[in-house]
Design a protein around this motif. Structure first.
Motif, PDB file in Angstrom:
ATOM      1  N   PRO A  21       0.824  -1.212   0.000  1.00 25.80           N
ATOM      2  CA  PRO A  21       0.000   0.000   0.000  1.00 25.80           C
ATOM      3  C   PRO A  21       0.858   1.260   0.000  1.00 25.80           C
ATOM      4  N   PRO A  22       0.431   2.327  -0.707  1.00 26.51           N
ATOM      5  CA  PRO A  22       1.221   3.555  -0.779  1.00 26.51           C
ATOM      6  C   PRO A  22       1.388   4.202   0.589  1.00 26.51           C
ATOM      7  N   THR A  23       2.537   4.805   0.781  1.00 19.62           N
ATOM      8  CA  THR A  23       2.770   5.533   2.024  1.00 19.62           C
ATOM      9  C   THR A  23       1.983   6.846   2.006  1.00 19.62           C
ATOM     10  N   HIS A  24       1.913   7.481   3.169  1.00 24.64           N
ATOM     11  CA  HIS A  24       1.225   8.776   3.231  1.00 24.64           C
ATOM     12  C   HIS A  24       1.944   9.783   2.333  1.00 24.64           C
ATOM     13  N   ARG A  25       3.254   9.743   2.299  1.00 20.34           N
ATOM     14  CA  ARG A  25       4.008  10.650   1.425  1.00 20.34           C
ATOM     15  C   ARG A  25       3.610  10.475  -0.030  1.00 20.34           C
ATOM     16  N   GLN A  26       3.487   9.223  -0.483  1.00 18.01           N
ATOM     17  CA  GLN A  26       3.100   8.971  -1.864  1.00 18.01           C
ATOM     18  C   GLN A  26       1.693   9.485  -2.144  1.00 18.01           C
ATOM     19  N   GLN A  27       0.798   9.317  -1.188  1.00 21.78           N
ATOM     20  CA  GLN A  27      -0.563   9.818  -1.372  1.00 21.78           C
ATOM     21  C   GLN A  27      -0.576  11.346  -1.460  1.00 21.78           C
ATOM     22  N   VAL A  28       0.218  12.001  -0.604  1.00 21.78           N
ATOM     23  CA  VAL A  28       0.274  13.465  -0.633  1.00 21.78           C
ATOM     24  C   VAL A  28       0.853  13.941  -1.960  1.00 21.78           C
ATOM     25  N   LEU A  29       1.887  13.267  -2.460  1.00 28.87           N
ATOM     26  CA  LEU A  29       2.464  13.649  -3.742  1.00 28.87           C
ATOM     27  C   LEU A  29       1.435  13.560  -4.861  1.00 28.87           C
ATOM     28  N   ASN A  30       0.608  12.517  -4.856  1.00 27.04           N
ATOM     29  CA  ASN A  30      -0.451  12.387  -5.854  1.00 27.04           C
ATOM     30  C   ASN A  30      -1.394  13.584  -5.795  1.00 27.04           C
TER      31      ASN A  30
ATOM     32  N   GLU B 226      -2.821  16.794   5.970  1.00 25.29           N
ATOM     33  CA  GLU B 226      -4.016  15.955   5.991  1.00 25.29           C
ATOM     34  C   GLU B 226      -4.749  16.042   4.649  1.00 25.29           C
ATOM     35  N   LEU B 227      -5.293  14.899   4.225  1.00 27.18           N
ATOM     36  CA  LEU B 227      -5.987  14.807   2.947  1.00 27.18           C
ATOM     37  C   LEU B 227      -7.444  14.438   3.146  1.00 27.18           C
ATOM     38  N   THR B 228      -8.266  14.855   2.196  1.00 23.63           N
ATOM     39  CA  THR B 228      -9.653  14.409   2.204  1.00 23.63           C
ATOM     40  C   THR B 228      -9.691  12.955   1.745  1.00 23.63           C
ATOM     41  N   PRO B 229     -10.713  12.181   2.111  1.00 23.25           N
ATOM     42  CA  PRO B 229     -10.796  10.791   1.646  1.00 23.25           C
ATOM     43  C   PRO B 229     -10.849  10.729   0.132  1.00 23.25           C
ATOM     44  N   SER B 230     -10.210   9.714  -0.429  1.00 24.72           N
ATOM     45  CA  SER B 230     -10.199   9.543  -1.877  1.00 24.72           C
ATOM     46  C   SER B 230     -10.206   8.063  -2.211  1.00 24.72           C
ATOM     47  N   THR B 231     -10.979   7.691  -3.228  1.00 28.23           N
ATOM     48  CA  THR B 231     -11.023   6.293  -3.651  1.00 28.23           C
ATOM     49  C   THR B 231     -10.139   6.045  -4.863  1.00 28.23           C
ATOM     50  N   GLU B 232      -9.612   7.117  -5.468  1.00 21.51           N
ATOM     51  CA  GLU B 232      -8.726   6.980  -6.611  1.00 21.51           C
ATOM     52  C   GLU B 232      -7.497   7.850  -6.396  1.00 21.51           C
ATOM     53  N   PRO B 233      -6.326   7.397  -6.880  1.00 18.72           N
ATOM     54  CA  PRO B 233      -5.101   8.162  -6.624  1.00 18.72           C
ATOM     55  C   PRO B 233      -5.143   9.527  -7.285  1.00 18.72           C
ATOM     56  N   GLY B 234      -4.672  10.533  -6.577  1.00 13.22           N
ATOM     57  CA  GLY B 234      -4.561  11.854  -7.154  1.00 13.22           C
ATOM     58  C   GLY B 234      -5.822  12.669  -7.156  1.00 13.22           C
ATOM     59  N   LEU B 235      -6.946  12.108  -6.691  1.00 11.21           N
ATOM     60  CA  LEU B 235      -8.213  12.826  -6.747  1.00 11.21           C
ATOM     61  C   LEU B 235      -8.652  13.367  -5.392  1.00 11.21           C
ATOM     62  N   GLY B 236      -7.838  13.150  -4.349  1.00 12.16           N
ATOM     63  CA  GLY B 236      -8.132  13.761  -3.066  1.00 12.16           C
ATOM     64  C   GLY B 236      -7.719  15.226  -3.085  1.00 12.16           C
ATOM     65  N   ARG B 237      -7.879  15.902  -1.963  1.00 12.62           N
ATOM     66  CA  ARG B 237      -7.476  17.300  -1.858  1.00 12.62           C
ATOM     67  C   ARG B 237      -6.857  17.534  -0.492  1.00 12.62           C
ATOM     68  N   PHE B 238      -6.159  18.642  -0.352  1.00 15.48           N
ATOM     69  CA  PHE B 238      -5.702  19.061   0.964  1.00 15.48           C
ATOM     70  C   PHE B 238      -6.930  19.387   1.809  1.00 15.48           C
ATOM     71  N   SER B 239      -6.986  18.855   3.013  1.00 17.41           N
ATOM     72  CA  SER B 239      -8.105  19.195   3.906  1.00 17.41           C
ATOM     73  C   SER B 239      -8.058  20.680   4.261  1.00 17.41           C
ATOM     74  N   ASP B 240      -6.867  21.203   4.477  1.00 20.03           N
ATOM     75  CA  ASP B 240      -6.674  22.611   4.813  1.00 20.03           C
ATOM     76  C   ASP B 240      -6.513  23.388   3.512  1.00 20.03           C
ATOM     77  N   ARG B 241      -7.560  24.144   3.134  1.00 23.48           N
ATOM     78  CA  ARG B 241      -7.524  24.840   1.859  1.00 23.48           C
ATOM     79  C   ARG B 241      -6.555  26.020   1.857  1.00 23.48           C
ATOM     80  N   ASP B 242      -6.278  26.582   3.027  1.00 25.23           N
ATOM     81  CA  ASP B 242      -5.245  27.618   3.097  1.00 25.23           C
ATOM     82  C   ASP B 242      -3.876  27.021   2.776  1.00 25.23           C
ATOM     83  N   LEU B 243      -3.634  25.818   3.299  1.00 28.03           N
ATOM     84  CA  LEU B 243      -2.385  25.134   2.999  1.00 28.03           C
ATOM     85  C   LEU B 243      -2.316  24.790   1.511  1.00 28.03           C
ATOM     86  N   ALA B 244      -3.449  24.408   0.933  1.00 28.07           N
ATOM     87  CA  ALA B 244      -3.502  24.105  -0.497  1.00 28.07           C
ATOM     88  C   ALA B 244      -3.101  25.326  -1.321  1.00 28.07           C
ATOM     89  N   GLN B 245      -3.591  26.504  -0.919  1.00 29.00           N
ATOM     90  CA  GLN B 245      -3.241  27.722  -1.643  1.00 29.00           C
ATOM     91  C   GLN B 245      -1.761  28.046  -1.484  1.00 29.00           C
TER      92      GLN B 245
END
Length: 216
Positions: A97-106, A171-190
Motif C-alpha cells: 500500500p502507498p505511504t502517506h508521502r506517496q498519497q500526498v504527492l499524488n 491531511e488529505l480528504t478521503p479519496s477512492t482513486e489516486p490523485g483525486l483527493g485534496r488538501f483538507s486545509d484549503r489555506d495550505l492548499a493555496q
C-alpha cells in the motif's frame, strides 16, 4: 478488492498488477537490459511506489536490468543509474500500500494541474509548440509539460512539505482513486499552489523525450 494503480495504469486488483510486472520480469533473461519502451516505463512508475524510491533512483534512472536471484529461485530487477552505479529493488515492496508521502504527492500533482494546463495553453496560443530540448515541432497529442529545466517536481514538493512541518502533518480528504483527493486545509492548499508557481520552471518536451529523460 479495490483497483490498483501503477502510474496511469489501472489494474482490477493488486494481483493483476503483480502479474503484469512478473510478465516483464520473465520476458528477459538474467543480465539483460529491459529494452522495450512500455516495459521500461512501467518499471519507472513501479519504482516510484517504493518507500525508498529516492535512494534507489539516486542521480537518475538510465535503464533497468534483470538481476540474478538473491533469495529463492527467481530473478529480480536492478536499476542502472545515470552514473552507471547499480542497485536492486523488490517489486513486491513496490506493490505494498502507498505511504502517506506517496498519497500526498499524488494530491499535490492534482492540486497544481491548473498551472500545468495554463502553461500548455499559453504555449499553444503563442504558436510555440516546440520541444525546448530538441527544438522540433510538437503535436498537441505528443506534448508533455516537463520540469526538465529546473528543480524536479519531487524536490519542489519536498521543500514545501518540510516548510509545512513534514509529510505526516499534511491531511488529505478521503479519496477512492489516486490523485483525486485534496488538501483538507484549503489555506495550505493555496500556499502549495503559490509555492509551486514560484519554484517550477516549466518547459515543453515530446512525450517520448519526457518519458526517457533520467527520472529523479
Amino acid at each position: 478488492m479495490p483497483a490498483f494503480w501503477i502510474g496511469h495504469r489501472c489494474y482490477r486488483t493488486k494481483g493483476d498488477a503483480k502479474k503484469a510486472v512478473q510478465e516483464v520480469l520473465f520476458r528477459y533473461t538474467v543480465g539483460s537490459i529491459v529494452d522495450q519502451e512500455e516495459d521500461h516505463l512501467l518499471l519507472l512508475d513501479l519504482l516510484d511506489l517504493h518507500h525508498e524510491a529516492a535512494d534507489k533512483i539516486g542521480p537518475g534512472v538510465q535503464s533497468f536490468a534483470i538481476a540474478p536471484p538473491q533469495r529463492g529461485p527467481y530473478p529480480g530487477f536492478e536499476v542502472i543509474r545515470t552514473d552507471q552505479s547499480r542497485i536492486d529493488f523488490s517489486y513486491l515492496t513496490c506493490l505494498k500500500p502507498p505511504t502517506h508521502r506517496q498519497q500526498v504527492l499524488n494530491v499535490m500533482r492534482d492540486e497544481v494541474k491548473p498551472t500545468i494546463n495554463a502553461y500548455f495553453e499559453f504555449r499553444h496560443s503563442a504558436g510555440t509548440l516546440v520541444s525546448d530540448q530538441s527544438h522540433t515541432p510538437l503535436e498537441t497529442t505528443n506534448t508533455a509539460v516537463s520540469y526538465f529545466r529546473g528543480p524536479a517536481f519531487v524536490d519542489i514538493a519536498e521543500a514545501f512539505a518540510q516548510s509545512a512541518g513534514g509529510w505526516e502533518t499534511i491531511e488529505l480528504t478521503p479519496s477512492t482513486e489516486p490523485g483525486l483527493g485534496r488538501f483538507s486545509d484549503r489555506d495550505l492548499a493555496q500556499r502549495w499552489f503559490t509555492h509551486h508557481q514560484e519554484q517550477a520552471e516549466l518547459g515543453l518536451l515530446s512525450t517520448w523525450e519526457n518519458q526517457r529523460r533520467p527520472r529523479r
